[in-house]
Write a protein that holds these residues in place. Structure first.
Motif, mmCIF file in Angstrom:
data_model
loop_
_atom_site.group_PDB
_atom_site.id
_atom_site.type_symbol
_atom_site.label_atom_id
_atom_site.label_comp_id
_atom_site.label_asym_id
_atom_site.label_seq_id
_atom_site.Cartn_x
_atom_site.Cartn_y
_atom_site.Cartn_z
ATOM 1 N N GLN A 42 0.840 -1.192 0.000
ATOM 2 C CA GLN A 42 0.000 0.000 0.000
ATOM 3 C C GLN A 42 0.878 1.247 0.000
ATOM 4 O OE1 GLN A 42 -3.159 -0.096 2.842
ATOM 5 N NE2 GLN A 42 -4.017 1.901 2.276
ATOM 6 N N TRP B 48 1.481 5.444 0.486
ATOM 7 C CA TRP B 48 1.040 6.485 1.416
ATOM 8 C C TRP B 48 1.697 7.815 1.056
ATOM 9 C CZ3 TRP B 48 -2.581 4.739 4.880
ATOM 10 C CH2 TRP B 48 -2.622 3.351 5.097
ATOM 11 N N GLN C 20 2.527 11.460 3.059
ATOM 12 C CA GLN C 20 2.617 12.039 4.395
ATOM 13 C C GLN C 20 2.518 13.554 4.306
ATOM 14 O OE1 GLN C 20 6.404 11.779 6.514
ATOM 15 N NE2 GLN C 20 5.291 11.123 8.352
ATOM 16 N N MET D 32 -0.333 10.111 7.744
ATOM 17 C CA MET D 32 -0.223 9.300 6.529
ATOM 18 C C MET D 32 -1.609 9.108 5.914
ATOM 19 S SD MET D 32 3.043 8.720 6.477
ATOM 20 C CE MET D 32 3.335 7.369 5.345
ATOM 21 N N THR D 33 -1.719 9.403 4.623
ATOM 22 C CA THR D 33 -2.965 9.233 3.885
ATOM 23 C C THR D 33 -2.755 8.191 2.793
ATOM 24 O OG1 THR D 33 -3.600 11.528 4.280
ATOM 25 C CG2 THR D 33 -4.735 10.365 2.498
ATOM 26 N N SER D 34 -3.696 7.256 2.677
ATOM 27 C CA SER D 34 -3.552 6.210 1.664
ATOM 28 C C SER D 34 -3.496 6.826 0.274
ATOM 29 C CB SER D 34 -4.712 5.222 1.752
ATOM 30 O OG SER D 34 -4.612 4.262 0.703
ATOM 31 N N SER E 154 2.791 17.342 -0.009
ATOM 32 C CA SER E 154 3.230 16.248 0.859
ATOM 33 C C SER E 154 4.703 16.389 1.179
ATOM 34 C CB SER E 154 2.965 14.905 0.186
ATOM 35 O OG SER E 154 1.574 14.735 -0.072
ATOM 36 N N GLU F 123 0.305 -4.428 3.871
ATOM 37 C CA GLU F 123 -0.985 -4.389 4.568
ATOM 38 C C GLU F 123 -1.826 -5.611 4.216
ATOM 39 O OE1 GLU F 123 -1.619 -2.133 6.792
ATOM 40 O OE2 GLU F 123 0.165 -0.908 6.366
ATOM 41 N N GLN G 289 -4.933 3.171 7.967
ATOM 42 C CA GLN G 289 -3.667 3.705 8.460
ATOM 43 C C GLN G 289 -2.632 2.588 8.427
ATOM 44 O OE1 GLN G 289 -2.578 6.962 9.715
ATOM 45 N NE2 GLN G 289 -4.338 7.380 8.387
ATOM 46 N N PRO G 290 -1.352 2.918 8.294
ATOM 47 C CA PRO G 290 -0.330 1.869 8.224
ATOM 48 C C PRO G 290 -0.365 0.969 9.451
ATOM 49 C CG PRO G 290 0.592 4.007 7.616
ATOM 50 C CD PRO G 290 -0.774 4.265 8.151
ATOM 51 N N TYR H 9 10.517 4.503 2.484
ATOM 52 C CA TYR H 9 9.988 5.837 2.740
ATOM 53 C C TYR H 9 10.928 6.838 2.050
ATOM 54 C CZ TYR H 9 8.558 10.212 4.829
ATOM 55 O OH TYR H 9 8.133 11.501 5.007
#
Length: 275
Positions: free
Chosen positions: A215, A217, A219, A225-227, A248, A256, A263-264, A271
């Protein structure tokens, strides 16, 4: 007989001769086994081009090239060779000019010979230029035949997401952020603030564990964190992150449960900070 008649085999094979030249070459062809073999090979090659089949490249090829092109250092231009006069040329004594033979006014024989020689030279020069152009035309015709025979190696993709990915990758303000993952895989995120989008380009990623998904994300400035969507799997992927990436501060990938999470639920396997 034209002394360069052998050079017309390529033009003959692609039907680039006029009627007179064709008749002369076919007369020559009857007694020249080398030209016959060359014409046969050219005709055979041309016929083979029309039966080549299309090969679809991997989906990640274009994006991978665009992502890595900035890492290739261009070669410097080649310096042109100097052909100017040397000191020896400048200081050497010039040769005495060659005196033209005196004209004989009584008979005019030498004048007529000179005129005839000049005319023959001009005729040979014109024929040589025409032959040169015919060779160029024949070569261009063979090239066009080759291009027409080949089905160009291409990928036709009308997926809007792929089109958007191409726009982001080619955007003038595109910024690239790369990271090496476990096992030698790589992930490159390309962000365009003008398009408010980011694209992730992966290479060599392993597949997620059974029952799991990768998944994406985004930030924000507060660390939330937003999918940004799910990845189709491992391997080589080009995926547009959903959401506005222009504000971002970073992007990440987590493992996931199938279907994704709000959320994670695990530490990110990658990252990338947008800094």
């Amino acid at each position: 007989m034209n002394e360069d008649i052998h050079a017309l085999s390529g033009a003959y094979a692609v039907d680039a001769l006029d009627e007179v030249e064709r008749a002369r070459f076919e007369s020559h062809l009857a007694g020249c086994s080398a030209c016959r073999a060359e014409v046969e090979s050219l005709v055979a090659a041309a016929s083979e081009l029309s039966v080549l089949t299309e090969v679809t490249p991997p989906a990640s090829l274009r994006a991978k090239v665009l992502a890595e092109i900035s890492t290739v250092r261009p070669l410097p231009p080649l310096a042109a060779p100097h052909h100017g006069p040397t000191d020896e040329d400048v200081t050497s004594t010039p040769a005495a000019p060659v005196q033209a033979p005196a004209a004989t006014s009584a008979t005019g024989t030498r004048v007529e010979q000179a005129d005839d020689l000049t005319e023959r030279r001009r005729s040979r020069s014109a024929r040589g230029l025409a032959r040169g152009w015919r060779v160029v035309v024949a070569a261009a015709t063979v090239a066009v035949l080759a291009i027409g025979g080949f089905t160009v190696w291409r990928q036709i993709d009308k997926d809007p997401q792929q089109a958007l990915a191409d726009q982001v990758l080619a955007a003038p303000d595109a910024t690239r952020y790369g990271q090496r993952l476990a096992g030698g895989a790589t992930a490159t995120i390309v962000r365009s603030n003008s398009l408010h989008k980011a694209v992730i380009v992966t290479s060599g990623m392993s597949q997620p564990p059974a029952g799991k998904v990768f998944q994406l994300w985004l930030q924000d400035a507060t660390g939330h964190m937003t999918s940004a969507g799910l990845m189709p799997g491992g391997g080589d992927q080009v995926v547009v992150l959903s959401g506005d990436a222009s504000h971002s501060k970073g992007a990440g990938i987590t493992v996931e449960p199938a279907g994704g999470s709000d959320q994670p639920t695990s530490n990110p396997i990658a990252y990338v900070a947008f800094a």
